[in-house]
Motif scaffolding. Structure first.
Motif, short mmCIF file in Angstrom:
data_model
loop_
_atom_site.label_atom_id
_atom_site.label_comp_id
_atom_site.label_asym_id
_atom_site.label_seq_id
_atom_site.Cartn_x
_atom_site.Cartn_y
_atom_site.Cartn_z
N THR A 20 1.03 -0.55 -10.88
CA THR A 20 0.87 0.95 -10.54
C THR A 20 2.24 1.47 -10.26
N LEU A 21 2.41 2.66 -10.65
CA LEU A 21 3.37 3.58 -10.42
C LEU A 21 2.95 4.94 -9.84
N ALA B 43 0.90 -1.24 0.17
CA ALA B 43 0.04 -0.15 -0.08
C ALA B 43 0.89 1.19 0.07
N ALA B 44 1.84 1.28 0.89
CA ALA B 44 2.93 2.31 0.76
C ALA B 44 3.57 2.25 -0.58
N LEU B 45 4.08 1.36 -0.96
CA LEU B 45 4.90 1.11 -2.03
C LEU B 45 4.41 1.76 -3.32
N ALA B 46 2.73 1.38 -3.60
CA ALA B 46 2.04 1.80 -4.59
C ALA B 46 1.34 2.91 -4.26
N LEU C 255 2.40 12.12 -10.23
CA LEU C 255 2.02 11.20 -11.34
C LEU C 255 1.65 10.16 -10.87
N SER C 256 0.49 9.45 -11.36
CA SER C 256 -0.09 8.18 -11.08
C SER C 256 -0.56 7.41 -12.26
N VAL C 257 -0.07 6.05 -12.47
CA VAL C 257 -0.33 5.39 -13.27
C VAL C 257 -0.85 3.87 -12.83
N GLY C 258 -1.82 3.33 -13.31
CA GLY C 258 -2.44 1.98 -13.06
C GLY C 258 -2.68 1.04 -14.40
N VAL C 259 -2.37 0.09 -14.24
CA VAL C 259 -2.68 -0.93 -15.32
C VAL C 259 -3.71 -2.21 -14.66
N TYR C 260 -4.95 -2.52 -15.20
CA TYR C 260 -5.73 -3.48 -14.57
C TYR C 260 -6.45 -4.45 -15.34
N ASP C 261 -7.17 -5.61 -14.59
CA ASP C 261 -7.37 -6.81 -15.31
C ASP C 261 -8.41 -7.25 -14.29
#
Length: 569
Positions: A362-363, A9-12, A373-379
């Motif tokens: 996630t970034l 949670a902290a990492l992402a 900046l926030s990036v997320g890839v999902y499925d």
């Protein structure tokens, strides 16, 4: 700071649980973090940041109710040339509340349109966005959020932002969710549990209300979602050189259209391997059982499906439930997490879910206190309600809503320096069928002097799943794709004036021949000046357009202008 003492949670920078999470993440299991809370690494999450700093944030209380009167002119540029005039009466409240153990941001607005002339229709609209949490006791918090917005529904279920105030294709969309999160430590074991319940409703547009004997519009009606997960684990070097943990979750969405149901259950064991001070690898092996089922529509004496007064198919409650998707067996994935500093975190994972390869990540990057900046890839597999609820849950608690200065409607993003800031990718299509959704969403926000600016962009692909022996069989295998972008900038002109600009675009394509390709565009420019301490005058200009690949439908463009007064209490 050693990575092994941090949760995912902290990492992402995603420290809150995801309301529609369909897998248990790696956040607490085997991390040994006192900060750990539950989130989902492959539910599209790139949510709120800064939850671990709750105690350090300054206390804030800002509640601003207001009333407003505006005069609006809409000029149709294509295909016709109608000019319509409206008086808009509005009341609303903007609020931001934060303290040591709670935070809430809200923007709620009611509008009443009074048309001048035969073709200008009266109407009203409610729009709002609320997001927050409160601490019940140590380790126990309650999360909640709500959304009310409008979209213009095109043929085949594509949903676009904005539209004329008298457009009969406009519809109201509502979503709400809430639930508790709990975390504690029993000796060397970290424990966490979460529960979320949500409800989403899409009203039927006037243009799609079926006449007796007419065909139904395949539009989502409503759904109830529930998610629960539990995790337990120990950190590396406690009982072994690696961290060890177990986790389980269940997700269910019940869609009213033909009694569709998504049920996703899984259990897994996890091993955390610390590679260096800033890198760790987590491997997971477990079992999943995912099912999608539905019933058929009620049939008349001639065998034709019955359409209700709301324009949707009537469900045959006596018909047996039919499986349209059934995947069970072993699941696995491997995640790599990197956190070189408090301002940068990256997680990425690949594995096998839903019977095929699945990946996500996630970034979160905040180079300074004025940008992120926030990036997320999902499925994931869900219905429209699950996707929208998930996007709502991932919004930050501390935000300022971005509104269209002409219509007052919410735009796709919010102003915030915490986490993912956009909802645009969650709309796109309001088909009733369940789907597997995969995509990417990114947002960037920055404060530049007295300016606030942000941009969000993304891609969303939906592979629809429907029973082949039901009336929704035509939707099975259909693929809808949505590319979207939304941007805003606003600033002050001295102490008494300010301005704002917004742009958005959606490009939707479908393999459904009845839908075709649709694109929506829009831009607005607004200006305000304070006339007195609580009284301000506003002016705004806007343009909206829809283009279609189907030659049977005309492109549609309108220009609008507003002049009005607002009094804040």
């Amino acid at each position: 700071m050693k990575l092994s003492t941090l949760s995912l949670a902290a990492l992402a920078a995603a420290s809150a649980p995801c309301v529609q999470a369909q897998t248990v993440g790696y956040d607490q299991v085997g991390s040994g973090s006192d900060e750990a809370t539950a989130s989902s690494s492959d539910a599209g999450g790139h949510g709120k940041s800064g939850r671990g700093e709750r105690g350090g944030k300054p206390r804030r209380l800002e509640v601003t109710p207001y009333i407003e009167i505006d005069q609006i002119v809409d000029a149709q540029l294509s295909p016709g040339n109608d000019v319509l005039t409206y008086t808009q009466l509005a009341a609303g409240v903007d609020a931001g509340i934060s303290g040591r153990n709670n935070a809430v941001s809200a923007s709620v607005r009611y509008e009443r349109y009074i048309g001048w002339g035969r073709n200008a229709r009266d109407g009203d609209a409610i729009s709002g966005l609320v997001r927050g949490y409160t601490t019940i006791t140590s380790g126990l918090t309650l999360e909640a959020g709500a959304l009310a917005t409008q979209a213009r529904v095109e043929n085949g279920g594509s949903a676009l932002s904005g539209g004329l105030v008298n457009d009969t294709t406009r519809t109201n969309i509502y979503s709400v969710y809430g639930g508790p999160s709990f975390k504690t430590r029993a000796g060397d074991i970290d424990l966490s549990a979460n529960y979320r319940a949500g409800f989403t409703k899409v009203e039927q547009p006037d243009a799609y209300v079926a006449m007796p004997g007419g065909a139904a519009a395949d539009l989502f009606d409503k759904s109830v979602t529930q998610m629960a997960d539990v995790q337990a684990g120990v950190a590396p070097h406690v009982i072994a050189p690696v961290g060890l943990g177990v986790a389980g979750s269940i997700y269910q969405e019940d869609v009213s259209n033909l009694d569709q149901r998504v049920r996703d259950m899984q259990a897994r064991g996890l091993v955390t391997v610390p590679v260096s001070r800033t890198v760790q690898v987590v491997g997971a092996l477990g079992y999943e059982d995912v099912e999608v089922s539905s019933r058929d529509a009620l049939r008349d004496a001639d065998g034709n499906p019955v359409v209700g007064r709301d324009g949707r198919y009537v469900t045959d409650k006596s018909a047996p439930r039919q499986l349209s998707y059934d995947v069970s067996g072993l699941l696995w994935d491997v995640a790599v997490m990197w956190r070189p500093s408090r301002r940068t975190s990256l997680s990425a994972h690949i594995g096998r879910r839903y019977g095929s390869t699945s990946f996500g990540g996630t970034l979160a990057y905040a180079p300074d206190d004025r940008s992120q900046l926030s990036v997320g890839v999902y499925d994931n597999v869900s219905g429209f309600g699950g996707q929208l609820g998930r996007a709502l849950d991932q919004l930050p608690n501390d935000f300022v809503a971005v509104r269209d200065p002409v219509t007052g409607e919410l735009r796709g993003c919010v102003i915030s320096l915490d986490g993912n800031n956009c909802l645009s990718g969650a709309l796109g299509s309001v088909r009733s069928a369940v789907y597997r959704g995969r995509g990417i969403a990114a947002s960037y926000s920055r404060e530049i002097g007295h300016l606030n600016a942000g941009i969000g962009a993304g891609y969303d692909r939906r592979d629809f799943i429907a029973g082949r022996n039901t009336v929704l069989a035509a939707a099975d295998g259909v693929i809808d794709e949505n590319w979207w972008i939304a941007a805003f900038v606003n600033g002050q002109l001295g102490r008494e004036a300010g301005w704002s600009a917004n742009v958005y675009a959606n490009w939707l394509s479908s393999t459904d021949a009845l839908t075709g390709n649709v694109a929506g565009y829009g831009a607005t420019l607004g200006y305000y000046r304070m006339l007195a301490r609580r009284l301000r005058a506003s002016m705004a200009l806007g343009i909206d357009g829809v283009t279609r690949s189907d030659p049977l439908y005309d492109d549609y463009w309108t220009a609008s202008a507003l002049a009005g007064l607002r009094y804040s209490f």
